[in-house]
Structures are given as structure tokens and as C-alpha cells.
Design a protein around this motif. Structure first.
Motif, PDB file in Angstrom:
ATOM      1  N   ARG A  16       0.854  -1.178   0.000  1.00 12.57           N
ATOM      2  CA  ARG A  16       0.000   0.000   0.000  1.00 12.57           C
ATOM      3  C   ARG A  16       0.888   1.225   0.000  1.00 12.57           C
ATOM      4  NH1 ARG A  16      -4.944  -0.423   3.894  1.00 12.57           N
ATOM      5  NH2 ARG A  16      -3.419   0.172   5.427  1.00 12.57           N
ATOM      6  N   LEU A  17       0.477   2.148  -0.788  1.00  6.77           N
ATOM      7  CA  LEU A  17       1.170   3.420  -0.860  1.00  6.77           C
ATOM      8  C   LEU A  17       0.355   4.410  -0.050  1.00  6.77           C
ATOM      9  CD1 LEU A  17       3.575   4.775  -2.220  1.00  6.77           C
ATOM     10  CD2 LEU A  17       2.078   5.360  -4.097  1.00  6.77           C
ATOM     11  N   ARG A  18       0.974   4.960   0.951  1.00  6.21           N
ATOM     12  CA  ARG A  18       0.265   5.888   1.827  1.00  6.21           C
ATOM     13  C   ARG A  18       0.354   7.308   1.266  1.00  6.21           C
ATOM     14  NH1 ARG A  18      -0.458   2.199   5.338  1.00  6.21           N
ATOM     15  NH2 ARG A  18       0.964   1.145   6.678  1.00  6.21           N
ATOM     16  N   PRO A  19      -0.645   8.135   1.575  1.00  3.19           N
ATOM     17  CA  PRO A  19      -0.600   9.532   1.130  1.00  3.19           C
ATOM     18  C   PRO A  19       0.589  10.271   1.758  1.00  3.19           C
ATOM     19  CG  PRO A  19      -2.791   8.958   1.926  1.00  3.19           C
ATOM     20  CD  PRO A  19      -1.889   7.812   2.264  1.00  3.19           C
ATOM     21  N   THR A  20       0.963  11.356   1.163  1.00  6.34           N
ATOM     22  CA  THR A  20       2.043  12.179   1.703  1.00  6.34           C
ATOM     23  C   THR A  20       1.683  12.571   3.133  1.00  6.34           C
ATOM     24  OG1 THR A  20       2.505  13.029  -0.499  1.00  6.34           O
ATOM     25  CG2 THR A  20       3.386  14.278   1.352  1.00  6.34           C
ATOM     26  N   SER A  21       2.614  12.344   4.028  1.00  2.00           N
ATOM     27  CA  SER A  21       2.320  12.556   5.447  1.00  2.00           C
ATOM     28  C   SER A  21       2.481  14.023   5.846  1.00  2.00           C
ATOM     29  CB  SER A  21       3.234  11.695   6.310  1.00  2.00           C
ATOM     30  OG  SER A  21       4.569  12.157   6.228  1.00  2.00           O
ATOM     31  N   ALA A  22       1.758  14.373   6.888  1.00  2.00           N
ATOM     32  CA  ALA A  22       1.894  15.716   7.456  1.00  2.00           C
ATOM     33  C   ALA A  22       3.299  15.907   8.014  1.00  2.00           C
ATOM     34  CB  ALA A  22       0.850  15.924   8.546  1.00  2.00           C
ATOM     35  N   ARG A  23       3.901  14.834   8.494  1.00  2.00           N
ATOM     36  CA  ARG A  23       5.271  14.911   9.025  1.00  2.00           C
ATOM     37  C   ARG A  23       6.263  15.313   7.928  1.00  2.00           C
ATOM     38  NH1 ARG A  23       7.693   9.941  12.146  1.00  2.00           N
ATOM     39  NH2 ARG A  23       7.142  11.154  13.986  1.00  2.00           N
ATOM     40  N   ALA A  24       6.123  14.713   6.756  1.00  2.00           N
ATOM     41  CA  ALA A  24       7.014  15.049   5.643  1.00  2.00           C
ATOM     42  C   ALA A  24       6.811  16.495   5.203  1.00  2.00           C
ATOM     43  CB  ALA A  24       6.784  14.111   4.470  1.00  2.00           C
ATOM     44  N   LEU A  25       5.559  16.928   5.132  1.00  2.00           N
ATOM     45  CA  LEU A  25       5.274  18.312   4.740  1.00  2.00           C
ATOM     46  C   LEU A  25       5.799  19.298   5.786  1.00  2.00           C
ATOM     47  CD1 LEU A  25       1.665  17.846   3.360  1.00  2.00           C
ATOM     48  CD2 LEU A  25       3.734  18.293   2.027  1.00  2.00           C
ATOM     49  N   THR A  26       5.637  18.963   7.055  1.00  2.72           N
ATOM     50  CA  THR A  26       6.126  19.835   8.126  1.00  2.72           C
ATOM     51  C   THR A  26       7.642  19.919   8.120  1.00  2.72           C
ATOM     52  OG1 THR A  26       4.191  19.281   9.468  1.00  2.72           O
ATOM     53  CG2 THR A  26       6.075  20.229  10.620  1.00  2.72           C
ATOM     54  N   LEU A 139       2.218  32.271  -1.201  1.00  2.00           N
ATOM     55  CA  LEU A 139       0.853  31.836  -1.481  1.00  2.00           C
ATOM     56  C   LEU A 139       0.815  30.926  -2.710  1.00  2.00           C
ATOM     57  CD1 LEU A 139      -1.157  35.093  -0.725  1.00  2.00           C
ATOM     58  CD2 LEU A 139      -1.054  32.999   0.648  1.00  2.00           C
ATOM     59  N   GLY A 140       1.627  31.256  -3.705  1.00  2.00           N
ATOM     60  CA  GLY A 140       1.743  30.381  -4.877  1.00  2.00           C
ATOM     61  C   GLY A 140       2.290  29.016  -4.491  1.00  2.00           C
ATOM     62  N   GLY A 141       3.287  28.989  -3.610  1.00  2.00           N
ATOM     63  CA  GLY A 141       3.840  27.715  -3.133  1.00  2.00           C
ATOM     64  C   GLY A 141       2.821  26.897  -2.363  1.00  2.00           C
ATOM     65  N   VAL A 142       2.016  27.568  -1.542  1.00  2.00           N
ATOM     66  CA  VAL A 142       0.938  26.873  -0.824  1.00  2.00           C
ATOM     67  C   VAL A 142      -0.073  26.318  -1.827  1.00  2.00           C
ATOM     68  CG1 VAL A 142      -1.025  27.205   0.733  1.00  2.00           C
ATOM     69  CG2 VAL A 142       1.206  28.141   1.337  1.00  2.00           C
ATOM     70  N   GLY A 143      -0.371  27.093  -2.859  1.00  2.00           N
ATOM     71  CA  GLY A 143      -1.271  26.612  -3.910  1.00  2.00           C
ATOM     72  C   GLY A 143      -0.723  25.383  -4.613  1.00  2.00           C
ATOM     73  N   VAL A 144       0.572  25.385  -4.895  1.00  2.00           N
ATOM     74  CA  VAL A 144       1.212  24.210  -5.514  1.00  2.00           C
ATOM     75  C   VAL A 144       1.067  22.998  -4.598  1.00  2.00           C
ATOM     76  CG1 VAL A 144       3.453  23.215  -6.161  1.00  2.00           C
ATOM     77  CG2 VAL A 144       2.830  25.503  -6.953  1.00  2.00           C
ATOM     78  N   MET A 145       1.334  23.197  -3.317  1.00  2.00           N
ATOM     79  CA  MET A 145       1.240  22.092  -2.368  1.00  2.00           C
ATOM     80  C   MET A 145      -0.183  21.547  -2.287  1.00  2.00           C
ATOM     81  SD  MET A 145       2.040  22.018   1.711  1.00  2.00           S
ATOM     82  CE  MET A 145       0.562  22.963   2.069  1.00  2.00           C
ATOM     83  N   LEU A 146      -1.168  22.430  -2.145  1.00  2.00           N
ATOM     84  CA  LEU A 146      -2.562  21.985  -2.013  1.00  2.00           C
ATOM     85  C   LEU A 146      -3.071  21.315  -3.290  1.00  2.00           C
ATOM     86  CD1 LEU A 146      -4.064  24.972  -0.010  1.00  2.00           C
ATOM     87  CD2 LEU A 146      -3.423  22.693   0.845  1.00  2.00           C
ATOM     88  N   ALA A 147      -2.752  21.893  -4.439  1.00  2.00           N
ATOM     89  CA  ALA A 147      -3.174  21.288  -5.704  1.00  2.00           C
ATOM     90  C   ALA A 147      -2.510  19.925  -5.896  1.00  2.00           C
ATOM     91  CB  ALA A 147      -2.851  22.217  -6.865  1.00  2.00           C
ATOM     92  N   SER A 148      -1.278  19.799  -5.455  1.00  2.00           N
ATOM     93  CA  SER A 148      -0.574  18.520  -5.569  1.00  2.00           C
ATOM     94  C   SER A 148      -1.189  17.464  -4.662  1.00  2.00           C
ATOM     95  CB  SER A 148       0.905  18.700  -5.228  1.00  2.00           C
ATOM     96  OG  SER A 148       1.506  19.573  -6.146  1.00  2.00           O
ATOM     97  N   LEU A 149      -1.571  17.866  -3.470  1.00  2.00           N
ATOM     98  CA  LEU A 149      -2.243  16.919  -2.572  1.00  2.00           C
ATOM     99  C   LEU A 149      -3.589  16.487  -3.145  1.00  2.00           C
ATOM    100  CD1 LEU A 149      -1.358  18.511   0.881  1.00  2.00           C
ATOM    101  CD2 LEU A 149      -0.387  16.425  -0.137  1.00  2.00           C
ATOM    102  N   ALA A 150      -4.284  17.413  -3.808  1.00  2.00           N
ATOM    103  CA  ALA A 150      -5.544  17.064  -4.465  1.00  2.00           C
ATOM    104  C   ALA A 150      -5.298  16.099  -5.627  1.00  2.00           C
ATOM    105  CB  ALA A 150      -6.251  18.325  -4.952  1.00  2.00           C
ATOM    106  N   LEU A 151      -4.224  16.314  -6.372  1.00  6.24           N
ATOM    107  CA  LEU A 151      -3.877  15.407  -7.468  1.00  6.24           C
ATOM    108  C   LEU A 151      -3.524  14.024  -6.921  1.00  6.24           C
ATOM    109  CD1 LEU A 151      -3.286  14.744 -10.405  1.00  6.24           C
ATOM    110  CD2 LEU A 151      -1.009  15.775 -10.107  1.00  6.24           C
ATOM    111  N   GLU A 152      -2.795  13.987  -5.838  1.00  2.56           N
ATOM    112  CA  GLU A 152      -2.440  12.708  -5.221  1.00  2.56           C
ATOM    113  C   GLU A 152      -3.707  11.945  -4.811  1.00  2.56           C
ATOM    114  OE1 GLU A 152       0.756  11.264  -1.946  1.00  2.56           O
ATOM    115  OE2 GLU A 152      -0.556  12.904  -1.343  1.00  2.56           O
TER     116      GLU A 152
END
Length: 164
Positions: A16-26, A139-152
Motif C-alpha cells: 500500500r502506498l500511503r498519502p504524503t504525510s503531514a510529518r514530511a510536509l512539516t 501563497l503560490g507555493g501553498v497553492g502548488v502544495m494543495l493542488a498537488s495533494l488534491a492530485l495525489e
């Protein structure tokens, strides 16, 4: 145990491939914050002036976020609304892109926040411009992160629902 013969196929890999963790993002965000704050000081010491933050940098991040958001929406429509399957290579490519951009977006967003914070209290005439541009880039970087999590999440065949 039985030995696999020459005509036997190996068992299907199970994992199983787990979603990107909050720990990795932090972790990425903390590293980005420290580096972003240090860039101002190091730039002053080495080059005699801190690095320039242009509107092109900030708007490029916003454009990348918009492209990733569109790709996430399109993938969600394909997999979850229409019930179609993605080509396995295409799904893997989108997942790898999503993971990399989520972590990269966290680093970049926090880096620009750190750079903006390093300008607070500075009395130079460019400080306000650099803070504003850094905030827009963050804000653009946050947008990249959020859009990427949505894509994942869109790449998941089960829609991210926990298994029971």
C-alpha cells in the motif's frame, strides 16, 4: 515451501502506498523556513546585497498551482466521476508529480515566508516590495502544495476512503 517453476508466475506484489504525510510536509516547511530566512543574511554577506524577488517568480508559482489544480480536477473527473481507468504509467507519473510538487511546494512556500520575515523591521526602500512579492510567492507555493495533494488524492482508485 514450494519452489516456483520456470512456467510459474511470481505472486502479484501486494503493498500500500500511503498519502504524503503531514510529518514530511512539516519537515519540508521547517527546512524551507530556515533556508529562506538565511538566504537574506548569506546574500548580504557574500554578494553585498540580498537576492531579488521578482513578480515573475511569484506569478510562475501561481501558474504552476493553477496547472496542477486543473490536472487534479481532470484526474478526479476521469477516475471518480466517469469511472474510467488511467493507464498505469500515466497514473504513476501523476502520482510522482503530485508527491514531488507537494513536498517542493511546502519547501518553496516556507522559504518565501522565511525570506519575507527576514525583511521585517528593515528600513531599506526595497523591504516592502520584497515582503509583498515574497508573500505572493509563498501563497503560490501553498497553492502548488494543495493542488498537488488534491492530485495525489485523485490518483487513488478508492478515492482516499479508509479500508474496513
Amino acid at each position: 515451501m514450494t519452489q516456483a517453476g520456470p512456467g510459474d508466475e511470481p505472486p502479484e506484489p501486494r503493498g500500500r502506498l500511503r498519502p504524503t504525510s503531514a510529518r514530511a510536509l512539516t519537515t519540508c516547511a521547517v527546512l524551507g523556513l530556515a533556508v529562506g530566512w538565511g538566504v537574506h543574511r548569506v546574500g548580504d554577506a557574500v554578494a553585498g546585497r540580498p537576492p531579488l524577488v521578482s513578480w515573475v517568480q511569484a506569478l510562475a508559482l501561481v501558474l504552476v498551482a493553477a496547472i496542477l489544480a486543473f490536472l487534479a480536477w481532470h484526474t478526479w473527473q476521469t477516475v471518480h466521476v466517469r469511472g474510467e481507468r488511467l493507464d498505469p504509467q500515466q497514473a504513476l507519473n501523476r502520482l510522482v508529480l503530485a508527491r514531488a510538487c507537494a513536498l517542493g511546494g511546502a519547501v518553496v512556500a516556507a522559504g518565501y515566508v522565511g525570506y519575507a520575515v527576514s525583511w521585517l523591521g528593515d528600513q531599506s526602500e526595497v523591504a516592502d516590495r520584497w515582503v509583498l512579492r515574497s508573500v505572493v510567492a509563498a501563497l503560490g507555493g501553498v497553492g502548488v502544495m494543495l493542488a498537488s495533494l488534491a492530485l495525489e488524492r485523485a490518483c487513488r482508485a478508492d478515492g482516499g476512503r479508509p479500508r474496513t
